[in-house]
Write a protein that holds these residues in place. Structure first.
Motif, PDB file in Angstrom:
ATOM      1  N   LEU A 164       0.774  -1.249  -0.129  1.00 59.22           N
ATOM      2  CA  LEU A 164      -0.080   0.144  -0.150  1.00 59.22           C
ATOM      3  C   LEU A 164       1.062   1.420  -0.156  1.00 59.22           C
ATOM      4  O   LEU A 164       0.320   2.337  -0.553  1.00 59.22           O
ATOM      5  N   GLU A 165       2.116   1.380   0.856  1.00 54.13           N
ATOM      6  CA  GLU A 165       3.032   2.310   0.889  1.00 54.13           C
ATOM      7  C   GLU A 165       3.531   2.907  -0.714  1.00 54.13           C
ATOM      8  O   GLU A 165       3.373   3.819  -0.956  1.00 54.13           O
ATOM      9  N   TRP A 168       0.611   3.918  -2.918  1.00 54.32           N
ATOM     10  CA  TRP A 168       0.209   5.314  -2.354  1.00 54.32           C
ATOM     11  C   TRP A 168       1.341   6.368  -2.943  1.00 54.32           C
ATOM     12  O   TRP A 168       0.905   7.382  -3.720  1.00 54.32           O
ATOM     13  N   ILE A 171       0.739   6.518  -6.726  1.00 49.62           N
ATOM     14  CA  ILE A 171      -0.515   7.419  -7.149  1.00 49.62           C
ATOM     15  C   ILE A 171      -0.522   8.777  -6.939  1.00 49.62           C
ATOM     16  O   ILE A 171      -0.871   9.907  -7.663  1.00 49.62           O
ATOM     17  N   LYS A 172       0.084   9.279  -5.604  1.00 44.97           N
ATOM     18  CA  LYS A 172       0.292  10.587  -5.319  1.00 44.97           C
ATOM     19  C   LYS A 172       1.080  11.245  -6.262  1.00 44.97           C
ATOM     20  O   LYS A 172       0.746  12.366  -6.861  1.00 44.97           O
ATOM     21  N   LEU A 184      -6.044  10.698   1.003  1.00 39.01           N
ATOM     22  CA  LEU A 184      -5.797   9.211   1.377  1.00 39.01           C
ATOM     23  C   LEU A 184      -6.639   9.102   2.733  1.00 39.01           C
ATOM     24  O   LEU A 184      -6.294   9.914   3.741  1.00 39.01           O
ATOM     25  N   LEU A 199      -6.517   0.833  -0.670  1.00 32.78           N
ATOM     26  CA  LEU A 199      -6.442   2.255  -0.456  1.00 32.78           C
ATOM     27  C   LEU A 199      -7.814   3.108  -0.595  1.00 32.78           C
ATOM     28  O   LEU A 199      -8.486   2.736  -1.671  1.00 32.78           O
ATOM     29  N   LEU A 201      -9.370   6.425  -1.625  1.00 34.18           N
ATOM     30  CA  LEU A 201      -8.949   8.006  -1.981  1.00 34.18           C
ATOM     31  C   LEU A 201     -10.245   8.536  -2.245  1.00 34.18           C
ATOM     32  O   LEU A 201     -11.016   7.945  -2.837  1.00 34.18           O
ATOM     33  N   ALA A 224      -2.273   1.004  -8.706  1.00 29.12           N
ATOM     34  CA  ALA A 224      -2.441  -0.027  -7.345  1.00 29.12           C
ATOM     35  C   ALA A 224      -2.283  -1.445  -7.898  1.00 29.12           C
ATOM     36  O   ALA A 224      -1.836  -2.006  -7.046  1.00 29.12           O
ATOM     37  N   ALA A 231      -7.592  -0.138  -5.119  1.00 34.38           N
ATOM     38  CA  ALA A 231      -7.804   1.328  -4.939  1.00 34.38           C
ATOM     39  C   ALA A 231      -9.447   1.401  -4.948  1.00 34.38           C
ATOM     40  O   ALA A 231      -9.926   1.159  -5.953  1.00 34.38           O
TER      41      ALA A 231
END
Length: 267
Positions: A164-165, A168, A171-172, A184, A199, A201, A224, A231
């Motif tokens: 997930l880290e 993210w 995606i960010k 998030l 995630l 979002l 993701a 996600a």
């Protein structure tokens, strides 16, 4: 909900039922998220791990009804059954229920939720007192079912958290490159990750053309999936204005509406 019923007076029966089903479905969505978040938190804080199968919620309720890693049971069998009943979405297409029956079931669920609030608040108060006084962990042996699965759950959660880290970050970075803001929320930033967490979002920008929104949505889901996670993407344009107020998050240890993360305003 009485106000909703007054607003739908004079409409055809079919249209009135559809409107009322939608309103109550949205209300129950917020309640279910709040309750499931609390159940996750209790399992993780008290026992250190959370079930991660398809039936994780039912398994988590059973965990709280048992001894966990060696404590007094948290939930009674009756309360566990009621919380499981609240989690059933009668509007699910798989149930294929007539809309009139969906509406009646939603009304019953909302009434049950209202009736459960005082008892649930009392339970949380007594739980806090027992935890502070050291009465919660009373020396009883751990639940064998919990013990057998505990280490596997923790390992799965650690792997999922790392994935997930990475997702993210991707995606960010993508959203930043497009000048699109993404917020998030949910189990990952709140430290409640299990082996199948996704995630959550929220994209607060409104007025996006349909094509641009679809392209961004697809890109987020693809990024993701490259990390092996899912996600759950929420665009402000798709939901009503109350969505950011209805969805609850944990900020600095307190329950707040999602709006607080979106606006950055103190609550």
């Amino acid at each position: 909900m009485e106000a909703d019923e007054r607003l739908t007076e004079g409409l055809s029966t079919d249209l009135r039922v559809r409107i009322e089903v939608r309103a109550r479905t949205q209300a129950m969505f917020g309640i279910r998220r709040g309750v499931s978040g609390l159940v996750k938190t209790l399992c993780l804080e008290l026992d250190g791990s959370l079930p991660d199968g398809d039936d994780w919620y039912a398994a988590a309720l059973r965990q709280l009804q048992g001894a966990g890693k060696g404590r007094r049971p948290i939930l009674s069998a009756d309360l566990g059954a009621q919380l499981l009943e609240l989690d059933l979405d009668p509007s699910c297409p798989n149930l294929d229920l007539p809309e009139e029956e969906v509406l009646e079931r939603l009304k019953a669920q909302l009434a049950m939720a209202r009736d459960l609030v005082p008892g649930f608040e009392a339970l949380m108060g007594s739980l806090n007192a027992d935890f502070a006084a050291g009465y919660l962990f009373d020396g009883r042996p751990p639940d064998p079912e919990f013990t057998a699965d505990h280490e596997r759950r923790q390992a799965n959660a650690a792997r999922q958290c790392a994935a997930l880290e990475q997702a993210w970050a991707r995606i960010k970075g993508h959203c930043d490159s497009l000048g699109r803001r993404v917020v998030l929320f949910g189990s990952f930033p709140e430290g409640r990750v299990r082996g199948r967490s996704d995630l959550d979002l929220f994209l607060p920008e409104t007025g996006l053309p349909d094509d641009a929104r679809r392209q961004l949505w697809d890109a987020i889901e693809d990024l993701a999936k490259k990390e092996g996670v899912m996600a759950d993407v929420h665009f402000a344009d798709i939901y009503d204005a109350a969505f950011a107020e209805r969805i609850k998050v944990i900020v600095d240890g307190s329950i707040r509406p999602l709006r607080v993360l979106v606006t950055g305003e103190p609550e």
